[in-house]
Design an enzyme around this catalytic site. Structure first.
Site, mmCIF file in Angstrom:
data_model
loop_
_atom_site.group_PDB
_atom_site.id
_atom_site.type_symbol
_atom_site.label_atom_id
_atom_site.label_comp_id
_atom_site.label_asym_id
_atom_site.label_seq_id
_atom_site.Cartn_x
_atom_site.Cartn_y
_atom_site.Cartn_z
ATOM 1 N N PRO A 112 47.105 19.245 64.695
ATOM 2 C CA PRO A 112 47.885 20.099 63.799
ATOM 3 C C PRO A 112 48.501 21.270 64.554
ATOM 4 O O PRO A 112 47.817 21.932 65.340
ATOM 5 C CB PRO A 112 46.833 20.606 62.799
ATOM 6 C CG PRO A 112 45.522 20.514 63.523
ATOM 7 C CD PRO A 112 45.651 19.361 64.471
ATOM 8 N N THR A 113 49.778 21.509 64.348
ATOM 9 C CA THR A 113 50.428 22.688 64.940
ATOM 10 C C THR A 113 51.345 23.289 63.880
ATOM 11 O O THR A 113 52.063 22.561 63.184
ATOM 12 C CB THR A 113 51.263 22.316 66.187
ATOM 13 O OG1 THR A 113 52.201 21.309 65.839
ATOM 14 C CG2 THR A 113 50.408 21.823 67.330
ATOM 15 N N SER B 269 49.408 20.788 59.738
ATOM 16 C CA SER B 269 48.800 22.121 59.680
ATOM 17 C C SER B 269 49.049 22.764 58.315
ATOM 18 O O SER B 269 50.104 22.577 57.712
ATOM 19 C CB SER B 269 49.429 22.987 60.773
ATOM 20 O OG SER B 269 49.186 24.347 60.526
ATOM 21 N N GLN C 166 45.032 19.656 57.858
ATOM 22 C CA GLN C 166 44.204 20.707 58.463
ATOM 23 C C GLN C 166 44.216 21.930 57.575
ATOM 24 O O GLN C 166 45.271 22.441 57.195
ATOM 25 C CB GLN C 166 44.745 21.042 59.854
ATOM 26 C CG GLN C 166 44.016 22.188 60.545
ATOM 27 C CD GLN C 166 44.722 23.523 60.337
ATOM 28 O OE1 GLN C 166 45.938 23.605 60.461
ATOM 29 N NE2 GLN C 166 43.976 24.565 60.010
ATOM 30 N N TYR D 126 42.200 25.832 56.445
ATOM 31 C CA TYR D 126 41.305 26.944 56.797
ATOM 32 C C TYR D 126 40.553 27.331 55.532
ATOM 33 O O TYR D 126 41.005 27.045 54.422
ATOM 34 C CB TYR D 126 42.103 28.171 57.265
ATOM 35 C CG TYR D 126 42.932 27.962 58.514
ATOM 36 C CD1 TYR D 126 42.344 27.996 59.769
ATOM 37 C CD2 TYR D 126 44.305 27.748 58.436
ATOM 38 C CE1 TYR D 126 43.112 27.815 60.919
ATOM 39 C CE2 TYR D 126 45.073 27.568 59.579
ATOM 40 C CZ TYR D 126 44.471 27.605 60.814
ATOM 41 O OH TYR D 126 45.224 27.426 61.945
ATOM 42 N N THR E 187 39.649 23.837 60.520
ATOM 43 C CA THR E 187 39.697 24.532 61.813
ATOM 44 C C THR E 187 38.798 25.758 61.751
ATOM 45 O O THR E 187 38.917 26.583 60.836
ATOM 46 C CB THR E 187 41.152 24.916 62.158
ATOM 47 O OG1 THR E 187 41.871 23.696 62.382
ATOM 48 C CG2 THR E 187 41.236 25.780 63.404
ATOM 49 N N ARG F 237 47.617 36.947 72.232
ATOM 50 C CA ARG F 237 48.637 36.181 72.967
ATOM 51 C C ARG F 237 49.721 37.135 73.446
ATOM 52 O O ARG F 237 50.632 37.506 72.703
ATOM 53 C CB ARG F 237 49.187 35.082 72.068
ATOM 54 C CG ARG F 237 48.026 34.208 71.573
ATOM 55 C CD ARG F 237 48.415 33.096 70.672
ATOM 56 N NE ARG F 237 47.229 32.557 70.017
ATOM 57 C CZ ARG F 237 47.245 31.863 68.890
ATOM 58 N NH1 ARG F 237 48.392 31.607 68.292
ATOM 59 N NH2 ARG F 237 46.125 31.429 68.357
ATOM 60 N N LYS G 9 37.161 21.200 63.494
ATOM 61 C CA LYS G 9 37.961 21.355 64.725
ATOM 62 C C LYS G 9 37.741 22.752 65.301
ATOM 63 O O LYS G 9 37.891 23.754 64.589
ATOM 64 C CB LYS G 9 39.442 21.149 64.395
ATOM 65 C CG LYS G 9 40.380 21.421 65.557
ATOM 66 C CD LYS G 9 41.797 21.012 65.200
ATOM 67 C CE LYS G 9 42.772 21.306 66.315
ATOM 68 N NZ LYS G 9 43.070 22.739 66.463
ATOM 69 N N HIS H 195 41.408 25.438 70.984
ATOM 70 C CA HIS H 195 42.719 25.762 70.423
ATOM 71 C C HIS H 195 43.782 25.791 71.529
ATOM 72 O O HIS H 195 44.719 26.591 71.500
ATOM 73 C CB HIS H 195 42.652 27.109 69.699
ATOM 74 C CG HIS H 195 43.422 27.145 68.402
ATOM 75 N ND1 HIS H 195 42.842 26.962 67.177
ATOM 76 C CD2 HIS H 195 44.741 27.369 68.134
ATOM 77 C CE1 HIS H 195 43.760 27.068 66.226
ATOM 78 N NE2 HIS H 195 44.922 27.310 66.784
ATOM 79 N N ARG I 147 44.278 29.224 73.272
ATOM 80 C CA ARG I 147 45.012 30.266 72.534
ATOM 81 C C ARG I 147 44.086 31.264 71.862
ATOM 82 O O ARG I 147 44.549 32.220 71.267
ATOM 83 C CB ARG I 147 45.904 29.609 71.464
ATOM 84 C CG ARG I 147 46.965 28.728 72.052
ATOM 85 C CD ARG I 147 47.537 27.767 71.031
ATOM 86 N NE ARG I 147 48.492 28.341 70.121
ATOM 87 C CZ ARG I 147 49.760 28.582 70.402
ATOM 88 N NH1 ARG I 147 50.222 28.316 71.606
ATOM 89 N NH2 ARG I 147 50.569 29.078 69.499
HETATM 90 C C1 LIG Z 1 52.322 26.132 68.853
HETATM 91 C C2 LIG Z 1 50.937 25.741 68.443
HETATM 92 C C3 LIG Z 1 50.570 25.869 67.115
HETATM 93 C C4 LIG Z 1 49.280 25.501 66.706
HETATM 94 N N1 LIG Z 1 48.944 25.596 65.384
HETATM 95 C C5 LIG Z 1 47.720 25.170 64.972
HETATM 96 C C6 LIG Z 1 47.394 25.168 63.592
HETATM 97 O O1 LIG Z 1 48.194 25.542 62.747
HETATM 98 N N2 LIG Z 1 46.160 24.731 63.241
HETATM 99 C C7 LIG Z 1 45.242 24.286 64.162
HETATM 100 O O2 LIG Z 1 44.133 23.894 63.804
HETATM 101 N N3 LIG Z 1 45.551 24.269 65.482
HETATM 102 C C8 LIG Z 1 46.747 24.692 65.900
HETATM 103 N N4 LIG Z 1 47.078 24.621 67.231
HETATM 104 C C9 LIG Z 1 46.098 24.065 68.188
HETATM 105 C C10 LIG Z 1 46.273 22.545 68.304
HETATM 106 O O3 LIG Z 1 45.857 21.902 67.134
HETATM 107 C C11 LIG Z 1 45.450 21.964 69.455
HETATM 108 O O4 LIG Z 1 44.113 22.319 69.311
HETATM 109 C C12 LIG Z 1 45.961 22.403 70.831
HETATM 110 O O5 LIG Z 1 47.369 22.458 70.852
HETATM 111 C C13 LIG Z 1 45.465 21.428 71.871
HETATM 112 O O6 LIG Z 1 45.828 21.840 73.141
HETATM 113 P P1 LIG Z 1 47.136 21.298 73.918
HETATM 114 O O7 LIG Z 1 48.280 22.008 73.293
HETATM 115 O O8 LIG Z 1 46.868 21.711 75.311
HETATM 116 O O9 LIG Z 1 47.205 19.799 73.712
HETATM 117 C C14 LIG Z 1 48.350 25.002 67.659
HETATM 118 C C15 LIG Z 1 48.738 24.855 68.989
HETATM 119 C C16 LIG Z 1 50.021 25.206 69.385
HETATM 120 C C17 LIG Z 1 50.403 25.012 70.826
#
Ligand SMILES: Cc1cc2nc3c(=O)[nH]c(=O)nc-3n(C[C@H](O)[C@H](O)[C@H](O)COP(=O)(O)O)c2cc1C
Length: 387
Positions: free
Chosen positions: A84-85, A113, A134, A136, A162, A171, A259, A283, A286
């Site tokens: 999810p992103t 997400s 996904q 919260y 998550t 960040r 997660k 994450h 992040r």
């Molecule tokens: C731009 C961005 C937005 C993200 N938004 C969410 C989110 O809304 N919910 C969530 O559980 N994880 C979020 N993540 C984390 C991702 O689900 C995932 O854990 C992570 O991107 C995995 O690492 P990778 O980018 O190196 O593959 C986000 C990651 C990125 C890069």
């Protein structure tokens, strides 16, 4: 077309990243690409895969390679899921729909997400492929309850909670570029956006970008919040605990995923509350900087709970070899975030397709070279631990 040609010149995820960087305003690229503090964990996530090598076995008939497996009760054609992103339409107007479509086409899970720019219902209608929502645990528990109900009605196969966001990571790239709440406009950031006319054109001529799952809450209007992002950020609740996780699970009848698990103790608690799977995730570097790389925690977690719960690993995967190392150490599947976002930003839906194709082709080729015909043959014996 130039866009297709540029994509065809991308031969790995790093190339897609480079193209994404060209096509996006710096603030948005930094939002995808960046990590927290000194970005130690961000870098370590990928680098730590190098502590393992992969063994090659010779003289095996590898004319047929089977990458299929079952994750969360769904058969998938290959063991990499889309994580999810949030906010995908900011990176390309095709947004979440493009990723959901391409995940379904390539036979894997799409995860939507809570902070998406396409609604639960629209993604539900868009694809018959395996999909997970996904969520919260929000300060307003009724909002979380509403999301779970909507995901059920929209036909999602799994629910993912998550748990690594009790507060937002620091960040600093976003602080510098103004990707903050509320966004800070400076002469530099305005100029940067103006230097990406194609992105500006599509942003102005396609559906306005909104946080589609919560927009109705603002329209109903409590009056105290001025915009969606601030509303959502106010919904993050630092008091969330294991009872809340069990509560969310109790609202959902199907496969339930936690997660953001990084320790053996938390993995055991996940088993205790009856979760179907954990995602070992920091994450994508992040959140807590200095958190270990996920691949470093995987063997310990597999030792403790392997066989009792499905184990998915994300953060730092950029190559087929990374996926194979995680599987060899006992993960059931992997997830990717940035790799498909780079693809999306680089070229919309065809860019996502390119990212998934490249990664899948790498896994298939690497399995041939390792002499593994299916995923059950990818075991710890395939690994070489470098000293
Ligand atoms: C731009 C961005 C937005 C993200 N938004 C969410 C989110 O809304 N919910 C969530 O559980 N994880 C979020 N993540 C984390 C991702 O689900 C995932 O854990 C992570 O991107 C995995 O690492 P990778 O980018 O190196 O593959 C986000 C990651 C990125 C890069």
């Amino acid at each position: 077309m130039l866009a297709d040609w540029l994509l065809s010149r991308c031969f790995n995820i790093r190339d897609l990243r480079r193209l994404a960087k060209m096509r996006l305003p710096a603030s948005l690229f930094g939002y995808i690409d960046g990590g927290s503090d000194d970005e130690y964990t961000l870098c370590r996530n990928t680098a730590a895969f190098d502590q393992y090598g992969l063994m090659q076995r010779a003289l095996v008939d590898v004319s047929e390679i089977d990458l299929s497996t079952t994750v969360l009760g769904c058969k998938v054609d290959w063991p990499v899921l889309c994580a999810p992103t949030g906010m995908s339409r900011m990176f390309h107007h095709d947004g979440e729909r493009a990723v959901a479509r391409e995940a379904a086409k390539s036979g894997t899970f799409y995860s939507l997400s809570t902070l998406s720019t396409t609604s639960i219902e629209d993604v539900g209608r868009e694809t018959d492929g395996a999909k997970m929502f996904q969520v919260y645990v929000h300060r307003d528990r009724d909002l979380s309850r509403e999301f779970v109900q909507r995901a059920k009605t929209a036909g999602f196969d799994a629910l993912c909670l998550t748990v690594d966001l009790p507060a937002h990571g620091n960040r600093e790239r976003d602080l510098r570029t103004g990707m903050t709440l509320p966004p800070k406009l400076t002469a530099k950031s305005v100029l940067d956006v103006l230097m990406h006319p194609s992105w500006v054109y599509h942003s102005l001529t396609t559906e306005p970008i909104e946080l589609a799952n919560v927009a109705h809450r603002i329209r109903e209007g409590s009056g105290e919040v001025s915009n969606l992002l601030q509303y959502v950020s106010k919904q993050f609740d630092p008091t969330v605990n294991w009872e809340d996780a069990a509560w969310i699970k109790s609202l959902w009848d199907g496969p339930f995923v936690l997660k953001g698990i990084m320790s053996v103790e938390d993995a055991k608690r996940a088993v205790e509350i009856g979760a179907s799977a954990i995602v070992i995730s920091n994450h994508g570097g992040r959140q807590l900087d200095s958190s270990p790389a996920t691949i470093e925690m995987l063997p310990k977690i597999v030792d403790a709970v392997g066989g009792q719960i499905e184990i998915i690993l994300d953060s730092g995967i950029r190559r087929g070899t990374h996926v194979l190392k995680a599987l060899a150490l006992g993960a059931d599947a992997c997830m990717i975030g940035r790799p498909y976002l780079y693809g999306l930003a680089a070229g919309g839906q065809p860019g996502v397709a390119r990212a998934l194709q490249l990664l899948r082709a790498e896994i298939e080729l690497d399995m041939k070279l390792m002499g593994c015909r299916n995923l059950s043959e990818v075991t710890v014996d395939c690994l070489y631990r470098r000293d």
